[in-house]
Design an enzyme around this catalytic site. Structure first.
Site, mmCIF file in Angstrom:
data_model
loop_
_atom_site.group_PDB
_atom_site.id
_atom_site.type_symbol
_atom_site.label_atom_id
_atom_site.label_comp_id
_atom_site.label_asym_id
_atom_site.label_seq_id
_atom_site.Cartn_x
_atom_site.Cartn_y
_atom_site.Cartn_z
ATOM 1 N N ARG A 17 1.236 10.104 4.295
ATOM 2 C CA ARG A 17 0.230 9.113 4.713
ATOM 3 C C ARG A 17 0.290 7.877 3.802
ATOM 4 N NH1 ARG A 17 -3.750 6.116 2.696
ATOM 5 N NH2 ARG A 17 -4.360 7.826 1.327
ATOM 6 N N ASP A 18 -0.234 7.956 2.598
ATOM 7 C CA ASP A 18 -0.247 6.796 1.697
ATOM 8 C C ASP A 18 1.186 6.360 1.392
ATOM 9 O OD1 ASP A 18 -0.949 4.887 -0.263
ATOM 10 O OD2 ASP A 18 -2.510 6.147 -1.101
ATOM 11 N N HIS A 211 -7.141 9.650 -7.659
ATOM 12 C CA HIS A 211 -6.115 9.056 -6.778
ATOM 13 C C HIS A 211 -5.673 7.763 -7.465
ATOM 14 C CE1 HIS A 211 -4.694 7.937 -2.529
ATOM 15 N NE2 HIS A 211 -4.595 6.793 -3.178
ATOM 16 N N HIS A 213 -2.914 4.894 -8.289
ATOM 17 C CA HIS A 213 -1.657 4.180 -8.024
ATOM 18 C C HIS A 213 -1.075 3.765 -9.375
ATOM 19 C CE1 HIS A 213 -1.552 3.836 -3.578
ATOM 20 N NE2 HIS A 213 -2.803 4.212 -3.730
ATOM 21 N N CYS A 244 -0.972 0.235 -0.025
ATOM 22 C CA CYS A 244 -1.908 -0.009 1.063
ATOM 23 C C CYS A 244 -1.626 -1.398 1.621
ATOM 24 C CB CYS A 244 -3.348 0.090 0.564
ATOM 25 S SG CYS A 244 -4.546 -0.339 1.824
ATOM 26 N N ASN A 253 1.721 5.577 -5.369
ATOM 27 C CA ASN A 253 0.885 6.546 -6.078
ATOM 28 C C ASN A 253 1.677 7.116 -7.236
ATOM 29 O OD1 ASN A 253 0.123 6.861 -2.949
ATOM 30 N ND2 ASN A 253 -1.644 7.372 -4.196
HETATM 31 P P1 HMG Z 1 -11.826 -2.861 14.332
HETATM 32 O O1 HMG Z 1 -10.877 -3.817 14.976
HETATM 33 O O2 HMG Z 1 -13.012 -3.424 13.624
HETATM 34 O O3 HMG Z 1 -12.297 -1.754 15.395
HETATM 35 O O4 HMG Z 1 -10.987 -1.950 13.332
HETATM 36 P P2 HMG Z 1 -13.132 -1.835 16.698
HETATM 37 O O5 HMG Z 1 -14.043 -0.654 16.701
HETATM 38 O O6 HMG Z 1 -13.729 -3.216 16.878
HETATM 39 O O7 HMG Z 1 -12.047 -1.619 17.855
HETATM 40 C C1 HMG Z 1 -11.013 -2.574 18.142
HETATM 41 C C2 HMG Z 1 -9.867 -1.885 18.863
HETATM 42 O O8 HMG Z 1 -9.278 -0.891 18.019
HETATM 43 C C3 HMG Z 1 -10.293 -1.153 20.123
HETATM 44 O O9 HMG Z 1 -9.187 -1.189 21.017
HETATM 45 C C4 HMG Z 1 -10.482 0.258 19.643
HETATM 46 O O10 HMG Z 1 -10.316 1.228 20.646
HETATM 47 C C5 HMG Z 1 -9.352 0.390 18.645
HETATM 48 P P3 HMG Z 1 -9.109 -2.279 22.194
HETATM 49 O O11 HMG Z 1 -10.364 -2.073 22.977
HETATM 50 O O12 HMG Z 1 -9.039 -3.622 21.531
HETATM 51 O O13 HMG Z 1 -7.840 -1.881 22.891
HETATM 52 N N1 HMG Z 1 -9.660 1.399 17.631
HETATM 53 C C6 HMG Z 1 -8.856 2.432 17.312
HETATM 54 N N2 HMG Z 1 -7.641 2.801 17.778
HETATM 55 C C7 HMG Z 1 -7.111 3.914 17.258
HETATM 56 N N3 HMG Z 1 -7.708 4.653 16.301
HETATM 57 C C8 HMG Z 1 -8.908 4.317 15.817
HETATM 58 C C9 HMG Z 1 -9.524 3.150 16.335
HETATM 59 N N4 HMG Z 1 -10.697 2.552 16.068
HETATM 60 C C10 HMG Z 1 -10.764 1.478 16.871
HETATM 61 N N5 HMG Z 1 -9.493 5.063 14.869
HETATM 62 C C11 HMG Z 1 -10.590 0.016 12.054
HETATM 63 C C12 HMG Z 1 -11.626 -0.976 12.537
HETATM 64 C C13 HMG Z 1 -11.194 0.893 10.989
HETATM 65 C C14 HMG Z 1 -10.143 0.871 13.255
HETATM 66 C C15 HMG Z 1 -9.359 -0.764 11.500
HETATM 67 O O14 HMG Z 1 -9.822 -1.670 10.532
HETATM 68 C C16 HMG Z 1 -8.303 0.100 10.926
HETATM 69 O O15 HMG Z 1 -7.674 0.902 11.609
HETATM 70 N N6 HMG Z 1 -8.007 -0.042 9.606
HETATM 71 C C17 HMG Z 1 -6.946 0.695 8.979
HETATM 72 C C18 HMG Z 1 -7.263 0.892 7.550
HETATM 73 C C19 HMG Z 1 -6.205 1.751 6.891
HETATM 74 O O16 HMG Z 1 -5.674 2.684 7.475
HETATM 75 N N7 HMG Z 1 -5.919 1.433 5.616
HETATM 76 C C20 HMG Z 1 -5.020 2.201 4.838
HETATM 77 C C21 HMG Z 1 -5.615 3.543 4.478
HETATM 78 S S1 HMG Z 1 -6.846 3.439 3.206
HETATM 79 C C22 HMG Z 1 -5.923 3.506 1.749
HETATM 80 O O17 HMG Z 1 -4.720 3.460 1.774
HETATM 81 C C23 HMG Z 1 -6.668 3.679 0.471
HETATM 82 C C24 HMG Z 1 -6.560 5.119 -0.086
HETATM 83 O O18 HMG Z 1 -5.209 5.489 -0.278
HETATM 84 C C25 HMG Z 1 -7.296 5.188 -1.424
HETATM 85 C C26 HMG Z 1 -6.847 4.062 -2.353
HETATM 86 O O19 HMG Z 1 -5.708 4.058 -2.815
HETATM 87 O O20 HMG Z 1 -7.679 3.178 -2.532
HETATM 88 C C27 HMG Z 1 -7.205 6.136 0.868
HETATM 89 MG MG MG Z 2 -4.006 5.012 -1.958
#
Ligand code: HMG
Ligand code: MG
Length: 306
Positions: A17-18, A211, A213, A244, A253
């Site tokens: 994932r990450d 967690h 990095h 990210c 990481n």
């Molecule tokens: P949004 O655009 O605000 O969502 O995104 P929305 O609710 O307004 O929906 C817009 C469109 O997205 C719609 O489709 C929804 O159906 C679709 P449309 O009608 O336009 O065709 N949608 C989705 N599709 C699939 N799966 C879903 C989903 N939700 C809505 N779950 C949202 C909000 C959260 C979805 C968006 O901002 C997003 O996907 N962000 C991704 C963030 C991410 O994955 N970041 C990386 C992981 S976090 C990380 O790495 C940190 C961590 O490692 C810890 C650290 O190191 O800090 C964990």
């Molecule tokens: Mg991370």
């Protein structure tokens, strides 16, 4: 011998994932499946498998359904397969595959919350609450991870009170475990200890994970600092993969191999076979055409070929 430290540490390998989410090349589902199987062969008991996020935001995780379907036949009963879920839309997709754990991911920084999940911290808690409730109703574990607990790419240093606040909110809605993340790897041991201490106001040390990095090369030191406080679970990534898309400049990481080597050297058990782990890291690094970012893996490989 290791009185101050836990006897056993759980490693959560987050490389599928990450580790892969920030890769620009599309990694085929079969390669992700092979990575997960290599990790389980090495004895990793908890794996962040994929995210049920929007493929428009993170295209690399767009094969979440295909990957979980492909894994179904080979899932091991004693391995926890975790998935990230940002909202009910993601949960509804994820639940079809019965993940063992869902990870809701918030931020201690308002700006990072907006950039990463397009909403404020408080709005994110509102979105996560039904996810946590639905998961628990189905007997699925809920972990909350907090990004930017020491530093943010947009806001700079983060006040530990923010970490305490987000921990409190996540625990209130049902997170059983809290991950303290240094998203951009700027933390140093005392700062990380302060972030952990802030989380401790609302959750026991036994339910906190680290967690870290490794952008600034501090992740092993931060891991040791967390171990000293009694943290016994760490998210790590084989070959040091990771990053990210919404935290520019952040690198991988801490490498799973490096953490496992350190822990075993300290007499702390992980249940992981380091040699097999090195194989897992080498295979994915070769596929990606990247240098293996684990110092331990490179040392062991060099020693073998010498
Ligand atoms: P949004 O655009 O605000 O969502 O995104 P929305 O609710 O307004 O929906 C817009 C469109 O997205 C719609 O489709 C929804 O159906 C679709 P449309 O009608 O336009 O065709 N949608 C989705 N599709 C699939 N799966 C879903 C989903 N939700 C809505 N779950 C949202 C909000 C959260 C979805 C968006 O901002 C997003 O996907 N962000 C991704 C963030 C991410 O994955 N970041 C990386 C992981 S976090 C990380 O790495 C940190 C961590 O490692 C810890 C650290 O190191 O800090 C964990
Ligand atoms: Mg991370």
């Amino acid at each position: 011998m290791n009185n101050a430290y836990p006897n056993h540490v759980t490693i959560v390998d987050v490389s599928p994932r990450d580790g892969l989410q920030n890769e620009s090349m599309t990694v085929p589902t079969a390669i992700k499946q092979a990575l997960i199987e290599d990790l389980t062969k090495a004895g990793v008991k908890k794996i962040e498998t994929t995210s049920f996020v929007s493929p428009k935001w993170v295209p690399q995780m767009g094969d979440n359904n295909e990957l979980m379907t492909a894994l179904a036949a080979s899932r091991s009963d004693d391995v926890i397969y975790s998935v990230l879920v940002p909202n009910m839309r993601g949960f509804d997709d994820a639940i079809l595959h019965r993940p063992d754990e869902v990870v809701i991911f918030a931020s201690a920084s308002e700006t990072f919350s907006q950039k990463n999940i397009n909403c404020s911290i408080d709005e994110s808690i509102e979105r996560f609450a039904p996810v946590a409730a639905a998961a628990k109703a189905q007997g699925i574990k809920v972990r909350g991870v907090i990004s930017c607990t020491v530093g943010c790419p947009y806001e700079g240093e983060i006040d530990p009170n923010q970490v305490a606040y987000v921990t409190k909110r996540l625990v209130e809605i049902g997170a059983e475990q809290i991950g303290i993340a240094d998203t951009i790897g700027v933390g140093t041991p005392i700062k990380v200890k302060k972030a952990l201490a802030a989380a401790l106001e609302y959750i026991d040390i036994a339910h906190i994970s680290g967690h870290f990095h490794d952008t600034y090369g501090q992740a092993l030191s931060n891991t040791l600092a967390a171990l000293e406080m009694g943290v016994n679970e760490f998210d790590t990534s084989v070959a040091g993969l990771g990053g990210c898309p919404y935290a520019k400049g952040a690198t991988g990481n801490v490498a799973t191999e490096d953490v496992v080597y350190m822990l075993h050297g300290m007499g702390i058990e992980t249940g992981i076979d380091l040699d097999k782990l090195v194989v897992a890291g080498e295979r994915i690094s070769e596929f990606l055409g990247r240098r293996n970012d684990s110092n331990v893996a490179r040392a062991l490989i060099n020693k073998r070929s010498a």
